[in-house]
Write an enzyme that holds these catalytic residues in place. Structure first.
Site, PDB file in Angstrom:
ATOM      1  N   ASP A   1       9.808   2.474  68.814  1.00 27.45           N
ATOM      2  CA  ASP A   1      11.177   2.844  69.167  1.00 27.45           C
ATOM      3  C   ASP A   1      11.115   3.508  70.532  1.00 27.45           C
ATOM      4  OD1 ASP A   1      12.017   1.972  66.686  1.00 27.45           O
ATOM      5  OD2 ASP A   1      12.079   3.976  65.800  1.00 27.45           O
TER       6      ASP A   1
ATOM      7  N   ARG B   1       4.138   4.481  62.044  1.00 33.28           N
ATOM      8  CA  ARG B   1       4.775   5.379  61.075  1.00 33.28           C
ATOM      9  C   ARG B   1       4.056   5.240  59.736  1.00 33.28           C
ATOM     10  NH1 ARG B   1      10.849   3.929  60.323  1.00 33.28           N
ATOM     11  NH2 ARG B   1      10.802   4.592  62.508  1.00 33.28           N
TER      12      ARG B   1
ATOM     13  N   HIS C   1       7.092  -0.411  61.256  1.00 34.05           N
ATOM     14  CA  HIS C   1       6.354   0.614  61.993  1.00 34.05           C
ATOM     15  C   HIS C   1       4.996   0.899  61.345  1.00 34.05           C
ATOM     16  CE1 HIS C   1       9.199   2.247  65.023  1.00 34.05           C
ATOM     17  NE2 HIS C   1      10.138   1.855  64.171  1.00 34.05           N
TER      18      HIS C   1
ATOM     19  N   GLU D   1      19.161  -2.564  66.186  1.00 37.04           N
ATOM     20  CA  GLU D   1      18.776  -1.303  66.823  1.00 37.04           C
ATOM     21  C   GLU D   1      18.304  -1.570  68.247  1.00 37.04           C
ATOM     22  OE1 GLU D   1      17.187   0.861  62.702  1.00 37.04           O
ATOM     23  OE2 GLU D   1      15.739   0.325  64.280  1.00 37.04           O
TER      24      GLU D   1
ATOM     25  N   HIS E   1      14.506  -0.639  69.011  1.00 33.65           N
ATOM     26  CA  HIS E   1      13.441  -1.061  68.108  1.00 33.65           C
ATOM     27  C   HIS E   1      12.826  -2.388  68.546  1.00 33.65           C
ATOM     28  CE1 HIS E   1      11.986  -1.450  63.725  1.00 33.65           C
ATOM     29  NE2 HIS E   1      11.725  -2.637  64.240  1.00 33.65           N
TER      30      HIS E   1
END
Length: 265
Positions: free
Chosen positions: A155, A103, A148, A237, A240
């Site tokens: 994810d 990301r 990320h 999460e 994740h």
């Protein structure tokens, strides 16, 4: 006269310099990814990719900055570890499906801008129905840096084979809470994990005691499979995971999500 001519020459030179430094000329080439980054598809084309942030089906309600193509990019060790996990899962009738991989920092910055705009709550009914938007930073759902961006975090979820495609999200369609029963929330080809992806709720915590039965078993199956190949789950999460050791534990990259930055790797 000489003074006037020198002034005219200086003005002309300045105009030429401005022309030479036009926006097109000043545009910097996009940064390339280091050689350690690869497109996941080049390592394992069987892993399903549903790159959510290239679509409007996000908690922002729009495509995220920096996501130009639906391609999963990861560091090579993380991609190879996913390949190993995928081989084991295929033998059991499952496949991995990734929602997000590397990301860029510009995407994280987009999240931060959105979180500070308390008037923009277009997707609240699906992604954070019980959370006040003004608490997103305090509760840890949004931060100014993301693992990320270091390239080894992903994810993902599990899909039972044969895989059915997820239907496209239609902007403006009625929204259901991300923790609603599977048949009521947005349809996803994954197995039932108890919540949808990016669900801002404590029910997303991997070991939340309220999640039992098949949903809990599915989460533990995913966690166990990835732990065995070197990934560490983020307890808040269920989707994740970060591969350890990270090749870039302290570097946050900002090249765009596109095939070009990893071409030839």
């Amino acid at each position: 006269m000489r003074t006037a001519l020198r002034a005219l020459a200086a003005t002309a030179a300045a105009l030429l310099a401005v022309t030479a430094l036009s926006p097109a000329a000043q545009a910097r080439p996009e940064p390339r990814a280091p050689e350690e980054f690869v497109a996941l598809r080049s390592v394992d084309p069987t892993i399903i990719q549903e790159m959510r942030y290239t679509t409007a089906h996000t908690f922002l309600g729009e495509r995220v900055d920096g996501y130009r193509q639906p391609v999963c990019i990861l560091t090579r060790p993380a991609a190879r570890a996913l390949q190993l996990a995928q081989k084991r899962l295929l033998r059991q009738g499952y496949s991995l499906k990734v929602y997000d991989c590397y990301r860029p920092q510009r995407a994280v910055d987009h999240f931060v801008r959105w979180a500070k705009d308390l008037d923009d709550q277009v997707m609240k009914d699906e992604f954070y129905p019980l959370v006040d938007k003004e608490r997103l930073f305090e509760d840890g759902y949004i931060a100014e840096k993301s693992g990320h961006s270091r390239g080894s975090t992903v994810d993902l979820t599990l899909v039972r084979l044969p895989a059915l495609p997820t239907r496209p999200y239609r902007p403006g369609e009625p929204l259901s809470p991300c923790f609603a029963p599977k048949g009521e929330r947005f349809p996803d080809s994954s197995v039932d994990m108890g919540t949808g992806y990016d669900c801002f709720d404590t029910l997303s915590h991997t070991d939340d005691p309220r999640v039992q039965g098949l949903q809990r078993a599915n989460r533990q199956f995913l966690k166990r499979t990835l732990t065995e190949v070197g990934f560490v789950n983020l307890p808040e999460e269920w989707w994740h995971f970060t591969f350890r050791p990270e090749p870039f534990p302290d570097t946050y990259f900002d090249f765009p999500v596109h095939r070009r930055p990893v071409a030839g790797h």
